[in-house]
Design an enzyme around this catalytic site. Structure first.
Site, short mmCIF file in Angstrom:
data_model
loop_
_atom_site.label_atom_id
_atom_site.label_comp_id
_atom_site.label_asym_id
_atom_site.label_seq_id
_atom_site.Cartn_x
_atom_site.Cartn_y
_atom_site.Cartn_z
CE LYS A 173 30.78 31.25 42.39
NZ LYS A 173 31.92 31.53 43.32
CG PHE A 205 36.93 30.02 52.06
CD1 PHE A 205 36.27 29.41 51.01
CD2 PHE A 205 38.31 30.18 51.95
CE1 PHE A 205 36.95 28.97 49.88
CE2 PHE A 205 39.01 29.74 50.82
CZ PHE A 205 38.32 29.14 49.79
NE ARG A 224 40.01 31.68 36.61
CZ ARG A 224 39.94 31.30 37.89
NH1 ARG A 224 38.93 30.55 38.32
NH2 ARG A 224 40.87 31.66 38.74
CB THR A 282 38.66 35.54 43.63
OG1 THR A 282 39.36 34.68 42.72
CG2 THR A 282 37.81 34.72 44.58
NE ARG A 288 34.19 35.86 40.37
CZ ARG A 288 35.13 34.92 40.40
NH1 ARG A 288 36.38 35.21 40.11
NH2 ARG A 288 34.81 33.68 40.74
CG ASN A 329 32.93 35.10 43.65
OD1 ASN A 329 32.10 34.23 43.41
ND2 ASN A 329 34.22 34.83 43.84
CG HIS A 365 33.04 28.11 39.17
ND1 HIS A 365 34.15 27.97 39.98
CD2 HIS A 365 33.17 27.16 38.19
CE1 HIS A 365 34.90 26.97 39.52
NE2 HIS A 365 34.33 26.47 38.44
P1 DAT Z 1 37.86 31.51 41.84
O1 DAT Z 1 36.37 31.34 42.01
O2 DAT Z 1 38.19 32.90 41.36
O3 DAT Z 1 38.49 30.41 41.05
P2 DAT Z 1 38.94 30.22 44.20
O4 DAT Z 1 38.97 28.97 43.40
O5 DAT Z 1 40.19 30.62 44.91
O6 DAT Z 1 38.49 31.46 43.30
O7 DAT Z 1 37.80 30.12 45.30
C1 DAT Z 1 36.57 29.51 44.99
C2 DAT Z 1 35.46 30.31 45.62
O8 DAT Z 1 35.58 30.26 47.04
C3 DAT Z 1 35.50 31.81 45.28
O9 DAT Z 1 34.85 32.08 44.08
C4 DAT Z 1 34.81 32.41 46.47
C5 DAT Z 1 35.23 31.52 47.61
N1 DAT Z 1 36.39 32.06 48.31
C6 DAT Z 1 37.68 32.02 47.89
N2 DAT Z 1 38.51 32.60 48.78
C7 DAT Z 1 37.72 33.02 49.79
C8 DAT Z 1 37.95 33.68 51.02
N3 DAT Z 1 39.17 34.06 51.39
N4 DAT Z 1 36.88 33.94 51.82
C9 DAT Z 1 35.63 33.56 51.46
N5 DAT Z 1 35.34 32.93 50.32
C10 DAT Z 1 36.36 32.65 49.49
MG MG Z 2 38.72 28.38 41.45
#
Ligand code: DAT
Ligand code: MG
Length: 132
Positions: free
Chosen positions: A9, A57, A85, A91, A102, A112, A115
């Site tokens: 990212k 978000f 992962r 996350t 991360r 973070n 992805h």
């Molecule tokens: P991951 O990237 O671990 O699969 P996710 O699919 O739940 O997590 O979310 C995708 C992305 O969205 C994550 O990398 C960062 C952002 N994100 C997730 N939850 C968030 C939140 N509560 N506030 C802000 N950004 C968030």
């Molecule tokens: Mg995800």
């Protein structure tokens, strides 16, 4: 061999961490089969983040993800989806375990560093989006 999608990212690219991040996958016997650098536009992000577009978000996430260069990688190996992962970590970087990407390079839950596809079906779907 199982394949998954990784995005490095904009925050991690700005931290000059591309090489260190790729090294963490390679050290874990994962192979980078294809990769490129791009700046993502809204259309591809809406497709990639289909499960999140309606969430509160999402506008901030899309803004961040299109704010600078990202690295798009096709990563292969035994159990590549779960392995990536695990190497990526939780996350929220504040909750990520020591030794994860991360933990080392993440900024906060929104920014973070990386992805990784959530499961095999998502990996297939996302690889089709980013590697046309
Ligand atoms: P991951 O990237 O671990 O699969 P996710 O699919 O739940 O997590 O979310 C995708 C992305 O969205 C994550 O990398 C960062 C952002 N994100 C997730 N939850 C968030 C939140 N509560 N506030 C802000 N950004 C968030
Ligand atoms: Mg995800």
């Amino acid at each position: 061999m199982e394949k998954t999608l990784v995005l490095i990212k904009p925050d991690a690219v700005k931290k000059n961490a591309i090489g260190n991040i790729i090294a963490m996958y390679e050290k874990n016997d994962l192979v980078v089969e294809d990769m490129y650098i791009t700046v993502a536009d809204k259309a591809i992000l809406d497709e990639h983040y289909a499960e999140h577009v309606e969430k509160g978000f999402y506008p901030e996430l899309a803004e961040f993800m299109s704010s600078g260069r990202i690295v798009v990688l096709k990563v292969a190996g035994e159990g590549a989806v779960a392995k990536v992962r695990a190497i990526n970590g939780a996350t929220n970087p504040a909750e990520a375990e020591e030794g994860t990407i991360r933990k080392a390079f993440g900024t906060d839950i929104g920014e973070n560093a990386v992805h990784g596809s959530a499961d095999a079906a998502d990996a297939e779907r996302e690889l089709k989006i980013w590697f046309k």
